[in-house]
Design a protein around this motif. Structure first.
Motif, PDB file in Angstrom:
ATOM      1  N   GLU A 115       0.846  -1.195   0.000  1.00  0.00           N
ATOM      2  CA  GLU A 115       0.000   0.000   0.000  1.00  0.00           C
ATOM      3  C   GLU A 115       0.881   1.244   0.000  1.00  0.00           C
ATOM      4  OE1 GLU A 115      -4.041   1.614   2.096  1.00  0.00           O
ATOM      5  OE2 GLU A 115      -2.551   0.704   3.389  1.00  0.00           O
ATOM      6  N   THR A 116       1.159   1.739  -1.180  1.00  0.00           N
ATOM      7  CA  THR A 116       2.026   2.903  -1.346  1.00  0.00           C
ATOM      8  C   THR A 116       1.256   4.194  -1.061  1.00  0.00           C
ATOM      9  OG1 THR A 116       1.456   3.165  -3.671  1.00  0.00           O
ATOM     10  CG2 THR A 116       3.327   1.706  -3.152  1.00  0.00           C
ATOM     11  N   ARG A 117       1.983   5.284  -1.024  1.00  0.00           N
ATOM     12  CA  ARG A 117       1.370   6.606  -0.818  1.00  0.00           C
ATOM     13  C   ARG A 117       0.355   6.898  -1.923  1.00  0.00           C
ATOM     14  NH1 ARG A 117       2.092  11.878  -2.329  1.00  0.00           N
ATOM     15  NH2 ARG A 117       1.742  13.447  -0.737  1.00  0.00           N
ATOM     16  N   LEU A 118       0.700   6.603  -3.168  1.00  0.00           N
ATOM     17  CA  LEU A 118      -0.206   6.853  -4.285  1.00  0.00           C
ATOM     18  C   LEU A 118      -1.471   6.004  -4.169  1.00  0.00           C
ATOM     19  CD1 LEU A 118      -0.955   8.199  -6.939  1.00  0.00           C
ATOM     20  CD2 LEU A 118       0.493   6.517  -8.120  1.00  0.00           C
ATOM     21  N   LEU A 119      -1.340   4.749  -3.778  1.00  0.00           N
ATOM     22  CA  LEU A 119      -2.517   3.896  -3.610  1.00  0.00           C
ATOM     23  C   LEU A 119      -3.408   4.423  -2.486  1.00  0.00           C
ATOM     24  CD1 LEU A 119      -0.939   0.367  -4.170  1.00  0.00           C
ATOM     25  CD2 LEU A 119      -2.408   1.649  -5.734  1.00  0.00           C
ATOM     26  N   LYS A 120      -2.810   4.933  -1.414  1.00  0.00           N
ATOM     27  CA  LYS A 120      -3.594   5.525  -0.322  1.00  0.00           C
ATOM     28  C   LYS A 120      -4.342   6.777  -0.795  1.00  0.00           C
ATOM     29  CE  LYS A 120      -0.666   3.922   3.455  1.00  0.00           C
ATOM     30  NZ  LYS A 120       0.267   4.315   4.531  1.00  0.00           N
ATOM     31  N   ILE A 121      -3.684   7.590  -1.606  1.00  0.00           N
ATOM     32  CA  ILE A 121      -4.334   8.792  -2.145  1.00  0.00           C
ATOM     33  C   ILE A 121      -5.505   8.386  -3.039  1.00  0.00           C
ATOM     34  CG2 ILE A 121      -4.023  10.742  -3.734  1.00  0.00           C
ATOM     35  CD1 ILE A 121      -1.106  10.932  -2.618  1.00  0.00           C
ATOM     36  N   CYS A 122      -5.302   7.381  -3.871  1.00  0.00           N
ATOM     37  CA  CYS A 122      -6.362   6.894  -4.749  1.00  0.00           C
ATOM     38  C   CYS A 122      -7.537   6.377  -3.910  1.00  0.00           C
ATOM     39  CB  CYS A 122      -5.823   5.803  -5.669  1.00  0.00           C
ATOM     40  SG  CYS A 122      -7.024   5.221  -6.882  1.00  0.00           S
ATOM     41  N   ARG A 123      -7.247   5.585  -2.893  1.00  0.00           N
ATOM     42  CA  ARG A 123      -8.310   5.072  -2.016  1.00  0.00           C
ATOM     43  C   ARG A 123      -9.075   6.210  -1.371  1.00  0.00           C
ATOM     44  NH1 ARG A 123      -8.471   4.866   3.373  1.00  0.00           N
ATOM     45  NH2 ARG A 123      -6.243   5.214   3.384  1.00  0.00           N
ATOM     46  N   LYS A 124      -8.348   7.232  -0.884  1.00  0.00           N
ATOM     47  CA  LYS A 124      -8.992   8.381  -0.237  1.00  0.00           C
ATOM     48  C   LYS A 124      -9.914   9.099  -1.217  1.00  0.00           C
ATOM     49  CE  LYS A 124      -7.875  12.504   2.478  1.00  0.00           C
ATOM     50  NZ  LYS A 124      -8.560  13.578   1.794  1.00  0.00           N
TER      51      LYS A 124
END
Length: 157
Positions: free
Chosen positions: A41-50
């Motif tokens: 779970e990368t920073r970009l994936l977390k941003i996408c999820r948010k």
């Protein structure tokens, strides 16, 4: 190296994949891409999820994410046109064909729509049949209906 992570959402489990710089896939269910990937779970994936959570809560109408798309020239034109369909609105395959200056390509637009690698963010769910009917959706018509309802309604279910 590709990173992948799975999330539970309003429309069920989704899988998001990124290549270190951009989102490359958003699929329904636990999708395992045919490429080298790491569950991370990368920073970009977390941003996408948010951003997806904000979308599902009706706090976001547009996504602001780097996307990396691979497809034919025709597919890329269709996917670009899909991104121009406003939140809460729908259009037909024929409308998209006209938009990309290929008015007889409705069926090909449908095939390109089906190959959309980044569902929801590239809103292929907003494309409906010429008579206003819900047709074809890789995630299933029930999910398509939920997404359209979400965008048009003020209340959830």
């Amino acid at each position: 190296m590709y990173n992948v992570f799975y999330y539970d959402t309003l429309v069920g489990k989704i899988t998001i994949v990124e290549n270190g710089n951009s989102i490359t896939h958003l699929k329904f269910g636990e999708y395992i891409p045919d490429l080298h990937f790491k569950i991370n779970e990368t920073r970009l994936l977390k941003i996408c999820r948010k951003q997806l959570e904000e979308y599902f809560k009706r706090k976001r109408k547009n996504f602001d994410l780097p996307l990396s798309l691979e497809g034919t020239e025709f597919q890329l034109k269709v996917w670009k046109a899909l991104q121009e369909i406003p939140y809460g609105q729908t259009c037909s395959y024929k409308d998209i064909a006209k938009k990309i200056n290929n008015p007889k390509a409705s069926r090909a637009v449908g095939m390109a729509n089906n190959k959309n690698p980044i569902s929801i963010i590239i809103p292929c769910h907003r494309v409906i049949g010429s008579k206003g009917n819900l047709v074809g959706y890789r995630g299933g018509l029930d999910i398509k209906e939920k997404l359209l309802y979400l965008e048009k309604s003020r209340r959830l279910y």
